[in-house]
Design an enzyme around this catalytic site. Structure first.
Site, short mmCIF file in Angstrom:
data_model
loop_
_atom_site.label_atom_id
_atom_site.label_comp_id
_atom_site.label_asym_id
_atom_site.label_seq_id
_atom_site.Cartn_x
_atom_site.Cartn_y
_atom_site.Cartn_z
N ASP A 1 12.56 22.53 -33.11
CA ASP A 1 13.19 21.32 -33.63
C ASP A 1 14.69 21.45 -33.84
O ASP A 1 15.37 20.46 -34.08
CB ASP A 1 12.55 20.92 -34.95
CG ASP A 1 12.96 21.85 -36.09
OD1 ASP A 1 13.05 23.06 -35.85
OD2 ASP A 1 13.21 21.35 -37.20
N ASP B 1 8.75 27.86 -32.97
CA ASP B 1 9.78 28.20 -33.94
C ASP B 1 9.10 28.12 -35.32
O ASP B 1 8.08 27.43 -35.47
CB ASP B 1 10.93 27.20 -33.85
CG ASP B 1 11.94 27.38 -34.96
OD1 ASP B 1 12.37 28.51 -35.20
OD2 ASP B 1 12.26 26.37 -35.62
N CYS C 1 0.84 -1.19 0.00
CA CYS C 1 0.00 0.00 0.00
C CYS C 1 0.88 1.25 0.00
O CYS C 1 2.12 1.16 0.02
CB CYS C 1 -0.93 0.01 1.22
SG CYS C 1 -0.05 0.19 2.79
N CYS D 1 3.58 1.62 2.60
CA CYS D 1 4.83 0.90 2.33
C CYS D 1 5.75 1.75 1.45
O CYS D 1 6.95 1.87 1.74
CB CYS D 1 4.54 -0.43 1.62
SG CYS D 1 3.50 -1.56 2.53
#
Length: 745
Positions: A633, A435, A13, A16
Site C-alpha cells: 500500500d 507488506d 463476427c 471482422c
C-alpha cells in the site's frame, strides 16, 4: 505515444475484428492495436508524429467498417446505446417473423402427409402453382429487406476478399433465393412441378433465426456490462452549488473545481471535495466496503456518490467529472473490459482464416454430392447448411464476454483489474508476498495492554495520555486516542520534554511523571522488576511496552502495537487452501515481523529489507520458478509491485502504489486478494469452456451439415436447423460467461 479508444461499427463476427485489427497494426507508427468484438471497441497506441487519427479512421473504413464515435462516450450513454440496439433488433426479429412464419407454413403444409393442414383458398402447388410460388416470393422479399445489412456488409467484405459471418449468411440465402427464382420462372412458363422446388422459406427463416440469435446475443451482452451501469447509477444527476451567495441546482456535469457544494441529509454527494462547514456522517460503503458511516468535519475529504446520512454540510469541490474517485473506478473497469487477454490471440488467428475455409468447404461439399449423383437441389441444401452452421461468432465472443463479466464482477466487489491480462494471469499465482504495515496490519498503532500496579487502568491511562498529549510520536498519539475513546478527561501538564530514543517526562498535578522504555527507567533509577517479564512477553508478541513512573516509583506499563487486520488470518488461511504459499516482506525488525506473521499464519518472513531490496527479493522468488503476486500500500512498495508478476495495491494506499499495480483492492480488505485469485481461476475456466465448445461446435457441426450422417444412412441437416444451431452457439457462449456473476468469496 498517444493512447486512444474508439468504437467500430459494422463488425459482425471474429473475422471482422481480426481484419480491422490487422489493418490497424499494419499502419506505420502504430505501436499496438487491439480490437474487442464484445464491446466493439479498438484500443490503440500510436506515434502522432508518424500517424494521424484521420489515417487510422481511413484504414478502418477501407476494411468496410466505420468509426462510429471518436469522442469518449459516457457509460450511461453506452448503456443507452446498447438498449437502443437491442430494441432495434427486437423490432427486426418481430418484422421478419411476421412474414417468415406464414411463409414457412405455406411451404411446409403440402409436405406434411400424416395430417392435413389447410392452406388459404386458391393456393395449392398442384392446382394453382403460380399463385403458390408468387405468394412465397412476396412473403420472402420483406424478410430480405429487414436483413439487408447481411447483404450490404457480407458482399462488400466478400468482394474485398475478407469474408465474414455476414458473407456466409448473404451467400447462403442468396443461393437459396436465386435457385427459387429459377424455379419460379419455370413455374411461370408452364413447368408446374417446379413449385415443389422453392427455397424461399429457407432463406427467410435463416435470416429470421440469425436476427433472433443476434438479438439474444446483444441482450445477453448488455447484461455483461451491467456492473458499469450499476456503478454509474450511484452518481446523482444534479448538485446544489453556492455561487454569488445564491443556491443553484445544476447538472452534476456543470459543477466546477472550486465550487462550494451544499449537501443535505439523505442526499448523495455529487463530486469529491473537502468539507468547509458542517458536521455529518457519510456512508462510504460503495468505495471502502465499510458498512459503518464515517464522521466528517471541517477539513475532512469526501467523495462523490457516497451518501450523506444526517447533518448538512458544505464542501469545496476538488475533483469533478472524470477526476472523481467513482469515475476513475469506472474508467479502470472500462479499460479492462476493452482490453484483450493473451488467450484471445488463438481465437483471433483461427477466425482470420475461418470464413474463407468454410466457403471453400461448402463449395467442395456441394460439388462432391453433385459428382456423387445427387441433384442440384440436394447439393444446394448441403452448400447452404455448411455456410450458415459455421459461424465464427462463438469463437470471437468466447474470451471477451468472460473478461467483461469477470472484470464487472470484480468491480462490484471492490476488486479492480486494470486490464484483461491481469485478470487472466492472476490465476497462475503460486506465492503471495505481503507488506506488513498497512497491508497485513491496520497501519495505525493502538493500545493493546494496560497494566497498573494498583490494578486500576483509567488512572494510569489518564497519567500516560496527559503526558503524551503534547507529543507527536505515533505511539504517544495511540495512547491519547485510547483515552479519548474512553471519554477520559486529561490533566494539565507542565515542564514537558521529550528525549528521543528514550521517552518523555513532564509534571502532572505537581508530580514528576516519566514514560518510556526500559533504558529510560533504569537511567532514572526506577525499579521495573515487577513488570519486566511481562514486558518481554509483550515484546515477543510484536508489541511495544512503555513503562510509566510517577514520583520516582513504577506506576505500570502501557503496550502499543500495530495490530493485524481482522480479516488477515482468514485471507491467509484461504490462500493456503488454494495451495498458495505466503511470504511477509517488511522493513520492520525480525522479532516484530515474526510475531505478526505468527498471528496471521504467514509461511515465511523476510524482515529488515529496504524498499529497493523488496524488488530484489521479488525477483529472486520469480527466478526460482514461482509466479509471484505482491500486495502493498505504500510508496516504498511501488518497486516491488512493479517487479512482481501481479502487483496488488490496497486502494486506500499511496497513489504511486496504485499506479504501479495490476489489481487494486478498493475496499482495503485482504480477503479480496483471495477473491481476485478465485475470480481469475473461474474466468479462465469459463474461457476454456467457451473455446472448447466453440471449437467442438464447428468441428462437429460442419461435417454433419456436409452430409456425413446422411452418407451412413442418417438424416440430412436442413439449412433452417443449421441457422438455428449457429445462432444458439453464440447465445450459449454469452450465457455461460454470465455464470461468472455467481462467483463468491
Amino acid at each position: 505515444m498517444t493512447r486512444r479508444s474508439f468504437k467500430i461499427g459494422g463488425m459482425s463476427c471474429a473475422a471482422c475484428s481480426a481484419a480491422s485489427e490487422r489493418a490497424l497494426q499494419r499502419l506505420d507508427g502504430m505501436k499496438s492495436a487491439s480490437v474487442n468484438l464484445a464491446v466493439e471497441k479498438a484500443e490503440i497506441e500510436y506515434d502522432e508524429k508518424k500517424l494521424s487519427f484521420e489515417d487510422i479512421v481511413r484504414a478502418v473504413e477501407d476494411e468496410g467498417y466505420t468509426v462510429i464515435e471518436q469522442a469518449e462516450q459516457s457509460s450511461e450513454d453506452q448503456a443507452q446505446s446498447s438498449r437502443d440496439k437491442t430494441r432495434a433488433l427486437r423490432i427486426k426479429v418481430i418484422a421478419a417473423a411476421v412474414f417468415s412464419i406464414p411463409l414457412l407454413y405455406i411451404a411446409m403444409a403440402p409436405m406434411i402427409t400424416f395430417v392435413r393442414l389447410p392452406l388459404p383458398g386458391g393456393m395449392s402447388p398442384m392446382r394453382t402453382p403460380f399463385v403458390y410460388a408468387l405468394t412465397q416470393l412476396l412473403l420472402s422479399l420483406p424478410v430480405m429487406a429487414v436483413g439487408y445489412r447481411f447483404y450490404t456488409n457480407g458482399f462488400r467484405s466478400l468482394f474485398r476478399l475478407r469474408p465474414n459471418m455476414d458473407s456466409l449468411v448473404a451467400v447462403g440465402t442468396s443461393a437459396a433465393f436465386v435457385f427459387s427464382m429459377y424455379s419460379f420462372y419455370r413455374v411461370g412458363i408452364g413447368h408446374h412441378e417446379a413449385a415443389h422446388h422453392l427455397y424461399f422459406e429457407s432463406g427467410a427463416i435463416i435470416i429470421t433465426l440469425v436476427l433472433l440469435g443476434k438479438y439474444l446475443e446483444t441482450r445477453s451482452k448488455g447484461k455483461t456490462g451491467e456492473a458499469i451501469t450499476k456503478l454509474m447509477s450511484l452518481a446523482p444527476k444534479t448538485a446544489v452549488v453556492v455561487r454569488d451567495g445564491a443556491e443553484l441546482t445544476v447538472p452534476v456535469g456543470e459543477v466546477r473545481t472550486g465550487d462550494t457544494v451544499l449537501v443535505r441529509p439523505g442526499e448523495r454527494l455529487p463530486v469529491d471535495g473537502v468539507v468547509t462547514d458542517g458536521y455529518t456522517s457519510v456512508d462510504e460503503s460503495m468505495l471502502t466496503g465499510e458498512s459503518l458511516p464515517v464522521e466528517k468535519k471541517t477539513g475532512d475529504a469526501v467523495y462523490g456518490a457516497t451518501i450523506n446520512k444526517n447533518g448538512s454540510i458544505r464542501y469545496h469541490a476538488t475533483k469533478v467529472g472524470k477526476d472523481t474517485a467513482l469515475a476513475q473506478i469506472v474508467r479502470l473497469v472500462e479499460q479492462a473490459q476493452g482490453s484483450k487477454a493473451p488467450i484471445a490471440k488463438l481465437a483471433d488467428i483461427i477466425a482470420g482464416y475461418f470464413v474463407p475455409v468454410v466457403i471453400a468447404l461448402s463449395l467442395i461439399s456441394g460439388a462432391a454430392w453433385l459428382l456423387a449423383g445427387k441433384d442440384a437441389e440436394f447439393a444446394l441444401g448441403v452448400f447452404i447448411s455448411v455456410l450458415v452452421i459455421a459461424c465464427p461468432c462463438a469463437l470471437g465472443l468466447a474470451t471477451p464476454t468472460a473478461i467483461i463479466v469477470g472484470t464487472g464482477r470484480g468491480a462490484e466487489n471492490g476488486v479492480l483489474f486494470k486490464n484483461a491480462q491481469a485478470l487472466e494471469t492472476t490465476h497462475k499465482v503460486s506465492i503471495v508476498t505481503f507488506d506488513k504495515t498497512g497491508t497485513l496490519t491496520a497501519g495505525k498503532p493502538r493500545v493493546t495492554d494496560i497494566l497498573a500496579q494498583d490494578g486500576e487502568e483509567h488512572p494510569l491511562l489518564i497519567l500516560a495520555a496527559s503526558v503524551e498529549k503534547n507529543s507527536e510520536h505515533p505511539l504517544g498519539e495511540a495512547i491519547v486516542s485510547e483515552a479519548q475513546s474512553r471519554g477520559l478527561a486529561l490533566a494539565d501538564v507542565q515542564d514537558f520534554s521529550a528525549l528521543p530514543g528514550y521517552g518523555v517526562r513532564a509534571s502532572v498535578n505537581g508530580t514528576s511523571v516519566l514514560l518510556g522504555n526500559l533504558a529510560f527507567m533504569r537511567q532514572n533509577s526506577i525499579d521495573t522488576e515487577a513488570f519486566e517479564a511481562r514486558a518481554d512477553a509483550l515484546a515477543q508478541d510484536g508489541k511495544t511496552p512503555m513503562f510509566v513512573a510517577q514520583s520516582g516509583r513504577l506506576a505500570g506499563l502501557v503496550a502499543v502495537a500495530d495490530v493485524i487486520k481482522s480479516e488477515s488470518r482468514q485471507a491467509i488461511t484461504g490462500l493456503h487452501e488454494l495451495g498458495i504459499r505466503t511470504v511477509m516482506l517488511t522493513g520492520d525488525n525480525e522479532k516484530t515481523a515474526r510475531a505478526i506473521a505468527a498471528q496471521a499464519g504467514i509461511d515465511e518472513v523476510i524482515a529488515g529489507v529496504l524498499p529497493g531490496q523488496k524488488a530484489e527479493r521479488i525477483a529472486a522468488l520469480r527466478s526460482s520458478g514461482h509466479f509471484v503476486a505482491m500486495v502493498g500500500d505504500g510508496i516504498n512498495d511501488a518497486p516491488a509491485l512493479t517487479q512482481a508478476d501481479i502487483g496488488i495495491a490496497i486502494g486506500t494506499g499511496a497513489d504511486v502504489a496504485i499506479e504501479s499495480a495490476d489489481v487494486v483492492l478498493v475496499h482495503d480488505k485482504l480477503t479480496d486478494v483471495l477473491f481476485a485469485i478465485r475470480l481469475s481461476r473461474a474466468t479462465m475456466r469459463n474461457i476454456k469452456q467457451n473455446l472448447f465448445w466453440a471449437f467442438c461446435y464447428n468441428i462437429l457441426g460442419i461435417p454433419v451439415a456436409a452430409g456425413l450422417l446422411y452418407l451412413f444412412g442418417g438424416p440430412l441437416l436442413s439449412p433452417m436447423l443449421a441457422a438455428a444451431a449457429m445462432s444458439l452457439s453464440s447465445v450459449s457462449v454469452v450465457t455461460n460467461a454470465l455464470r461468472l456473476n455467481r462467483v463468491r468469496l
